[in-house]
Design a protein around this motif. Structure first.
Motif: not given
Length: 398
Positions: A103-105, A148-153, A188-192, A196-207
């Motif tokens: 999927l395109k991001e 899964a890729s869509l939610v992460l994007s 089909r996964l999107q490792p890129s 993304n800095p926004k992703f890293k910052d947001a994902w750090a709040h995952l519980k």
């Protein structure tokens, strides 16, 4: 009758509603405006704490309607994304893909969902994806890996600080019955996304990160990234494909190296690792771990199960819930050794022994087969004694 009930305090009405089904509660709320008002909070919390979509045009329109209601939209905490009866997601919408099938991001069809999550359902920060095995051969709609890729994007685009991400896959047979489990499709996964800095910052709040999908060598890198970037996890669930259980040491080592959270809940399935790998991983959470589950665990050393149980007894003071099912040992530290397994069983006398140890309010459940007792579930305050008993009574069965 409605007038008389409306005179009751809210607390008593809520106790009454807790014993009623949806149809009865709706009838009660329609009987008077005062009852409607008094039961509104309970009704919204009980029936609008989650929403279900399959990412089809129809389901997104329904979600939009809920999000426009100010009484309901802030109550939704969890978004369940379930596959449709046709075994796919996203029907009736256009989804653009790269030449390689990913999927395109940025997806125009996902923009309404982004608007809902960012500006209306502002408390919806848990995502539960339920789908099937993805072989990567179909492109007409969306499939489990795409979702899964869509939610992460979306997280990467918006910086949405989600608190829970669950992927739960099953095979879907022609009879349309859920059976066994399935895998994501690596191509089909999107490792890129992880760069993304926004992703890293947001994902750090995952519980909470629960991946109930058959991890294999192809999805290993993606799994390690998604796990190790979640530095504040409190609950982790991982399942490895039964024929790839030898990958577990690498996975556990990566988690230990990045000190994934101070976990309170751990679920591991089809793990094949040495007692040292297991303990190195578990020890990072020895002061916080409350719930531990092992399903089809193979310890790569003789006496390794006993060593593990005794270590849990000594070093994990907060452990209150333990679930064990199918424990095995293998003396060979190699992929081939994962198949040379000896079952660990408990004698039938375990039931009587546990009853004499635990408190009246504790919960105990045993799973018995011809070999003997192969599973133990315990929740209570006598964990130290229970673990000591299990370590003492466990024995190999060839």
């Amino acid at each position: 009758m409605g007038w008389a009930l409306s005179l009751l305090p809210v607390e008593l009405l809520e106790q009454i509603c807790e014993r009623c089904d949806l149809k009865s509660i709706c009838a009660l709320r329609l009987s008077s405006s005062e009852l409607n008002k008094k039961t509104l909070d309970l009704f919204t919390k009980r029936y609008f704490s989650s929403a279900h979509i399959d990412l089809s045009a129809r389901s997104l329109r329904k979600l939009d309607q809920i999000s426009l209601d100010e009484q309901f939209n802030t109550q939704v905490k969890t978004l369940f994304i379930d596959w449709s009866s046709n075994g796919c997601f996203g029907e009736g919408l256009n989804w653009s893909r790269e030449e390689n099938g990913r999927l395109k991001e940025v997806q125009m069809s996902a923009q309404p969902l982004i608007q809902i999550l960012c500006y209306r359902m502002i408390n919806c920060r848990s995502f539960y994806i339920r789908g099937g095995h993805d072989d990567g051969e179909k492109f007409d709609n969306l499939y489990s890996t795409d979702v899964a890729s869509l939610v992460l994007s979306i997280v990467a685009q918006t910086g949405l600080r989600i608190t829970s991400f669950v992927v739960h896959l099953h095979h879907q047979h022609s009879s349309n019955k859920i059976h066994a489990s399935g895998s994501l499709c690596e191509k089909r996964l999107q490792p890129s996304t992880f760069l993304n800095p926004k992703f890293k910052d947001a994902w750090a709040h995952l519980k909470e990160l629960h991946l109930y999908q058959d991890l294999d060598s192809e999805t290993m890198s993606w799994t390690k990234d998604i796990m190790c970037l979640a530095t504040n996890l409190r609950s982790l669930a991982l399942a490895v494909h039964s024929s790839h259980s030898w990958l577990a040491p690498e996975l556990l080592s990566a988690a230990a190296m990045h000190q994934v959270g101070r976990l309170q809940r751990i679920y591991l399935q089809n793990i094949c690792a040495s007692d040292l790998h297991l303990l190195n991983f578990l020890n990072h959470s020895r002061h916080t771990l409350q719930t531990l589950t092992f399903r089809r665990l193979t310890v790569m050393s003789r006496g390794g199960v006993g060593t593990l149980l005794r270590h849990l007894r000594k070093e994990f003071p907060e452990l209150r819930s333990l679930s064990l099912l199918i424990l095995r040992e293998s003396p060979v530290s190699s992929p081939e050794g994962c198949w040379a397994r000896t079952w660990i069983v408990f004698p039938t006398t375990l039931s009587e022994k546990l009853r004499s140890l635990v408190s009246s309010g504790d919960q105990v459940e045993l799973t018995t087969r011809k070999k003997g007792i192969i599973g133990t579930d315990y929740t209570g305050t006598r964990m130290t004694k229970v673990l000591e008993c299990l370590a003492e009574l466990q024995s190999p069965f060839n």
